[in-house]
Enzyme design. Structure first.
Site, PDB file in Angstrom:
ATOM      1  N   HIS A 198      39.118 -22.803  62.856  1.00 45.35           N
ATOM      2  CA  HIS A 198      39.301 -24.336  64.964  1.00 45.35           C
ATOM      3  C   HIS A 198      38.426 -23.727  65.110  1.00 45.35           C
ATOM      4  O   HIS A 198      37.445 -22.716  65.123  1.00 45.35           O
ATOM      5  CB  HIS A 198      40.413 -23.131  64.820  1.00 45.35           C
ATOM      6  CG  HIS A 198      42.234 -23.161  64.759  1.00 45.35           C
ATOM      7  ND1 HIS A 198      42.534 -23.978  65.830  1.00 45.35           N
ATOM      8  CD2 HIS A 198      42.428 -23.140  64.407  1.00 45.35           C
ATOM      9  CE1 HIS A 198      44.438 -23.855  65.082  1.00 45.35           C
ATOM     10  NE2 HIS A 198      43.736 -22.716  64.384  1.00 45.35           N
ATOM     11  N   HIS A 209      42.971 -24.207  57.824  1.00 45.88           N
ATOM     12  CA  HIS A 209      42.113 -25.510  58.572  1.00 45.88           C
ATOM     13  C   HIS A 209      41.338 -24.228  59.185  1.00 45.88           C
ATOM     14  O   HIS A 209      41.741 -23.156  59.667  1.00 45.88           O
ATOM     15  CB  HIS A 209      42.934 -25.702  60.001  1.00 45.88           C
ATOM     16  CG  HIS A 209      44.283 -25.128  60.672  1.00 45.88           C
ATOM     17  ND1 HIS A 209      45.158 -24.914  59.239  1.00 45.88           N
ATOM     18  CD2 HIS A 209      44.093 -25.188  61.311  1.00 45.88           C
ATOM     19  CE1 HIS A 209      46.285 -23.955  60.611  1.00 45.88           C
ATOM     20  NE2 HIS A 209      45.662 -24.259  61.797  1.00 45.88           N
TER      21      HIS A 209
END
Length: 206
Positions: A147, A145
């Site tokens: 940010h 992922h």
């Protein structure tokens, strides 16, 4: 020589014939890929416990701000700042290096769109783009992922921002480090073929 030729061919092929787009229901990749669906074997059980996979499957709550066939963006449930968002692929890849380049490209291509919206919504004028890759780097959820962390002046979010940075000494040790990194690249042989361009002079200006 044959091994070098195969590596070069594979690298060129990855650019000429990229991995097909990833859909919600099926993941395509030359790597070991797992779909976000529950199963009985050990690997799929890990994904069954993955909070991001649960969000993708609709089994866990999340505040979605963007979604397409390859990835989605949600608000972080433990934000570092107001509007802290996460871009995650819909298929399970535990780390960045395990994620196909085509999926990483799709995720990164959404950064300008989403970050601009986040900054406008939070009245911020800056943001950090961050990937925690591996436990030592602070990765907690082992599902790749990105940010997006909106920032404002003097928010004092990172303690490291107050630390003095030491200038890199362009000495033999630094040149050895640069060479060592280049050597680990999959297309290092191509760099060696043009060794004149990899001289210490060019490295000092890179």
């Amino acid at each position: 020589m044959e091994a070098r030729a195969r590596r070069r061919t594979a690298l060129l092929s990855s650019h000429v014939c990229p991995t097909p787009p990833v859909s919600e229901t099926k993941c395509f990749s030359p790597l070991s890929v797992a779909t976000c669906s529950s199963s009985s074997d050990a690997g799929d059980k890990q994904q069954g416990d993955c909070v991001f996979c649960k969000i993708v499957r609709g089994e866990a709550p999340a505040l979605k701000v963007y979604e397409d066939d390859v990835c989605l963006c949600i608000l972080d449930t433990n934000p570092l700042s107001w509007g802290h968002s996460l871009i995650i692929p819909k298929c399970h890849f535990p780390t960045l290096e395990a994620t196909p380049p085509s999926v990483v490209a799709e995720m990164c291509s959404k950064v300008p769109l989403i970050s601009n919206a986040v900054m406008k919504a939070t009245e911020s004028d800056s943001f950090n783009l961050l990937v925690n890759n591996g436990a030592a780097a602070g990765q907690v959820v082992f599902h790749t992922h990105i940010h997006i962390i909106p920032r404002k002046a003097s928010d004092c979010l990172w303690a490291s921002e107050s630390l003095r940075r030491r200038k890199l000494k362009l000495d033999h040790e630094a040149l050895q480090l640069a060479y060592s990194i280049r050597e680990k690249l999959p297309f290092f042989d191509n760099l060696e073929d043009s060794k004149g361009q990899g001289s210490s002079s060019s490295l000092t200006h890179s």
